[in-house]
Design a protein around this motif. Structure first.
Motif, short mmCIF file in Angstrom:
data_model
loop_
_atom_site.label_atom_id
_atom_site.label_comp_id
_atom_site.label_asym_id
_atom_site.label_seq_id
_atom_site.Cartn_x
_atom_site.Cartn_y
_atom_site.Cartn_z
N ASN A 159 0.87 -1.18 0.00
CA ASN A 159 0.00 0.00 0.00
C ASN A 159 0.90 1.22 0.00
OD1 ASN A 159 -1.54 2.27 0.90
ND2 ASN A 159 -3.08 0.90 1.78
N THR A 160 0.98 1.91 -1.14
CA THR A 160 1.96 2.99 -1.28
C THR A 160 1.61 4.25 -0.49
OG1 THR A 160 0.88 3.64 -3.35
CG2 THR A 160 2.80 2.19 -3.51
N GLU A 161 0.36 4.37 -0.06
CA GLU A 161 0.01 5.51 0.79
C GLU A 161 0.51 5.30 2.21
OE1 GLU A 161 -4.16 6.23 0.51
OE2 GLU A 161 -4.07 6.94 -1.56
N LEU A 162 0.54 4.04 2.63
CA LEU A 162 1.03 3.72 3.98
C LEU A 162 2.53 3.47 4.00
CD1 LEU A 162 -1.81 1.26 5.05
CD2 LEU A 162 -1.44 3.57 5.94
N ALA A 163 3.05 2.88 2.93
CA ALA A 163 4.47 2.54 2.85
C ALA A 163 4.98 2.94 1.47
CB ALA A 163 4.68 1.05 3.10
N PRO A 164 5.39 4.18 1.31
CA PRO A 164 5.78 4.68 -0.02
C PRO A 164 6.98 3.96 -0.63
CG PRO A 164 5.37 6.50 1.50
CD PRO A 164 5.40 5.25 2.33
N GLU A 165 7.92 3.51 0.20
CA GLU A 165 9.14 2.89 -0.30
C GLU A 165 9.11 1.38 -0.09
OE1 GLU A 165 11.36 4.65 -1.94
OE2 GLU A 165 10.21 6.49 -1.57
N ALA A 166 9.62 0.66 -1.08
CA ALA A 166 9.72 -0.79 -0.96
C ALA A 166 10.80 -1.16 0.05
CB ALA A 166 10.05 -1.41 -2.31
N PRO A 167 10.52 -2.06 0.99
CA PRO A 167 11.53 -2.45 1.97
C PRO A 167 12.63 -3.30 1.33
CG PRO A 167 9.58 -3.83 2.20
CD PRO A 167 9.25 -2.78 1.18
N ALA A 168 13.87 -3.04 1.71
CA ALA A 168 15.00 -3.80 1.16
C ALA A 168 15.18 -5.13 1.87
CB ALA A 168 16.28 -2.97 1.27
N THR A 169 14.68 -5.22 3.10
CA THR A 169 14.84 -6.44 3.90
C THR A 169 13.56 -6.74 4.67
OG1 THR A 169 15.65 -5.24 5.84
CG2 THR A 169 17.31 -5.97 4.22
N ILE A 170 13.45 -7.95 5.17
CA ILE A 170 12.34 -8.29 6.06
C ILE A 170 12.37 -7.41 7.30
CG2 ILE A 170 11.53 -10.07 7.67
CD1 ILE A 170 10.56 -10.65 4.95
N THR A 294 6.64 -5.58 -5.72
CA THR A 294 8.08 -5.83 -5.76
C THR A 294 8.34 -7.25 -5.24
OG1 THR A 294 8.29 -4.80 -3.56
CG2 THR A 294 8.78 -3.41 -5.48
N ALA A 295 9.57 -7.68 -5.34
CA ALA A 295 9.92 -9.01 -4.84
C ALA A 295 9.80 -9.06 -3.32
CB ALA A 295 11.34 -9.36 -5.25
N VAL A 296 9.46 -10.24 -2.80
CA VAL A 296 9.47 -10.43 -1.35
C VAL A 296 10.91 -10.25 -0.87
CG1 VAL A 296 9.06 -12.04 0.55
CG2 VAL A 296 7.52 -12.02 -1.44
N PRO A 297 11.15 -9.36 0.09
CA PRO A 297 12.54 -9.16 0.54
C PRO A 297 13.01 -10.30 1.42
CG PRO A 297 11.05 -7.84 1.87
CD PRO A 297 10.20 -8.50 0.81
N ASP A 366 1.47 -4.48 -13.94
CA ASP A 366 1.44 -5.40 -12.80
C ASP A 366 2.03 -6.75 -13.15
OD1 ASP A 366 0.21 -3.45 -11.30
OD2 ASP A 366 -1.79 -4.33 -11.39
N ALA A 367 1.66 -7.27 -14.31
CA ALA A 367 2.17 -8.58 -14.72
C ALA A 367 3.67 -8.54 -14.90
CB ALA A 367 1.48 -9.05 -15.99
N VAL A 368 4.17 -7.43 -15.46
CA VAL A 368 5.62 -7.27 -15.61
C VAL A 368 6.30 -7.35 -14.25
CG1 VAL A 368 7.45 -5.71 -16.36
CG2 VAL A 368 5.32 -5.83 -17.65
N LYS A 369 5.71 -6.68 -13.27
CA LYS A 369 6.31 -6.64 -11.93
C LYS A 369 6.26 -8.00 -11.25
CE LYS A 369 5.33 -1.72 -11.36
NZ LYS A 369 4.51 -0.68 -10.68
N PHE A 370 5.15 -8.73 -11.43
CA PHE A 370 5.07 -10.07 -10.84
C PHE A 370 6.13 -10.99 -11.45
CE2 PHE A 370 0.69 -9.27 -9.20
CZ PHE A 370 0.90 -9.74 -7.92
#
Length: 423
Positions: A159-170, A294-297, A366-370
């Motif tokens: 959810n980009t409104e809640l978490a704008p940046e993709a996490p690099a790690t768990i 994005t990929a699961v970190p 979306d399909a590209v990203k998956f």
């Protein structure tokens, strides 16, 4: 299907002939309404019975009706929503099964071993029309046992409104999720289904990053069912990691999150992160949630978080009553580009048919990203012994998520699997 490795250190790379797919207007010929499961008249008295899970019943109905009308037969599409593989096997043994079953490619070894499916007759031209990996996935003991129609893997949907940046790690994901929860903005740190039986498919990327593995490998690189690794030191370490993320740890993995509610919870804005696949997107879009994929970190300093990759396929039942019709439908109808594209439009999972994939890829980021998230994923092992993995793994996962001892849970899973496989 050949895999170069099944441990964490070296995993098979998924390389599709095309790399993305997208939405485009359905190009299949006009078909009857999807509201009728089996409306085609049986002019020649034949009947074709197809079993599918709930997500595929509705998109399949118009094509089933159209095939029936073109061939003068009745086509029945029946929804099977629980324990699909075992339900099919049991019905097959009792002589009450369908003519065609839709399922994941990793069922193949078990279904072949139990005499439940026949090889599918595809011409060289038809085989060449699919991505190489899709054909490899449905090949067992040198024979093709299914017509592949979609490929899929899970990713991290945010959810980009809640978490704008993709996490690099768990660790980064957990930190952000916990802060959002503490601030009252979400109810859950992470939406990943666990439930009362565990869910190996969804948790596997995290398990793999923590050092876990399923099987060792033979000298030729195939999965070795004589080397089950659920109780290995690496897997014990991985289960410890899951425990740390569980209900008595970080609170990110919870048994109250199930396959029935985890997507709805995310779509309702109650968590910022969802681990799921393309099947979740329609619900998210319907809810109007802004999202990215994005990929699961993985864990910081850990192994790659490699997801399973599945190939959904049409199987011809060995004990079906209309085997000739089933072969015609599977080999020559669902392998048609227009049908593949329209099935994608109704249930947007990347087509396995290269021509369909190429035509729809441009319109669907979306399909590209998956596919990017799954490019280094591991095709699910199709050996019969894989069927013995899921339940013990799930029980172990559930136990550690609730705070149980990781070594004990892993050892019990190992013992159960070795017992089932008579290792």
């Amino acid at each position: 299907m050949r895999l170069r490795a099944l441990g964490v250190a070296a995993l098979a790379t998924l390389a599709f002939a095309a790399t993305a797919c997208g939405q485009s207007p359905p190009s299949a010929p006009a078909a009857p309404s999807a509201s009728a499961a089996s409306s085609a008249p049986a002019a020649d008295g034949g009947t074709l019975v197809i079993w599918a899970d709930p997500s595929r019943v509705t998109p399949l109905k118009p094509f089933a009706d159209q095939f029936g009308a073109e061939n003068g037969v009745t086509v029945e599409v029946k929804e099977i929503s629980k324990d699909n593989q075992q339900t099919f096997l049991t019905a097959s043994q009792q002589g009450s099964g369908p003519d065609i079953m839709i399922g994941a490619h990793d069922w193949i070894g078990n279904l072949v071993q139990n005499g439940a499916i026949d090889p599918v007759t595809l011409t060289e031209e038809q085989k060449a029309a699919f991505s190489e990996k899709a054909i490899q996935a449905v090949t067992f003991n040198g024979q093709i046992y299914g017509a592949p129609y979609a490929v899929e893997n899970i990713a991290l949907i945010r959810n980009t409104e809640l978490a704008p940046e993709a996490p690099a790690t768990i660790e980064e994901l957990i930190e952000t999720g916990k802060k959002l929860k503490a601030d009252g903005k979400v109810d859950e740190v992470l939406c990943l289904p666990v439930g009362q039986k565990g869910d190996a498919f969804h948790v596997y990327p995290i398990f793999a990053s923590g050092g876990g593995a399923l099987f060792g490998a033979t000298a030729t690189g195939d999965p070795d069912p004589k080397q089950v690794l659920l109780g290995s030191p690496g897997s014990v370490k991985a289960f410890e990691k899951l425990k740390e993320l569980g209900e008595k740890g970080e609170g990110a993995l919870r048994t109250s999150l199930t396959n029935e509610n985890y997507i709805v919870t995310f779509a309702g804005g109650k968590c910022a992160y969802l681990v799921s696949g393309p099947w979740a997107i329609s619900e998210i879009k319907k809810a109007g949630v802004a999202y990215d994929i994005t990929a699961v970190p993985g864990f910081e300093g850990g192994e790659p978080a490699t997801p399973f990759v599945g190939v959904q396929s049409f199987f011809v039942a060995s004990k079906g009553k209309s085997k000739a019709l089933a072969q015609e439908f599977v080999a020559n109808y669902v392998t048609n580009k227009d049908v593949a594209k329209a099935l994608y439009e109704a249930d947007p999972r990347p087509p396995a048919l290269t021509a369909a994939l190429q035509e729809v890829q441009a319109a669907d980021p979306d399909a590209v990203k998956f596919m990017e998230a799954g490019k280094d994923g591991m095709p699910m092992p199709a050996i019969p012994e894989m069927a013995a993995i899921w339940e013990p793994f799930g029980i172990a996962e559930n136990a550690v998520v609730k705070g149980g001892d990781a070594a004990k849970a892993a050892g019990a899973a190992q013992q159960a699997i070795d017992g089932a496989l008579k290792n």
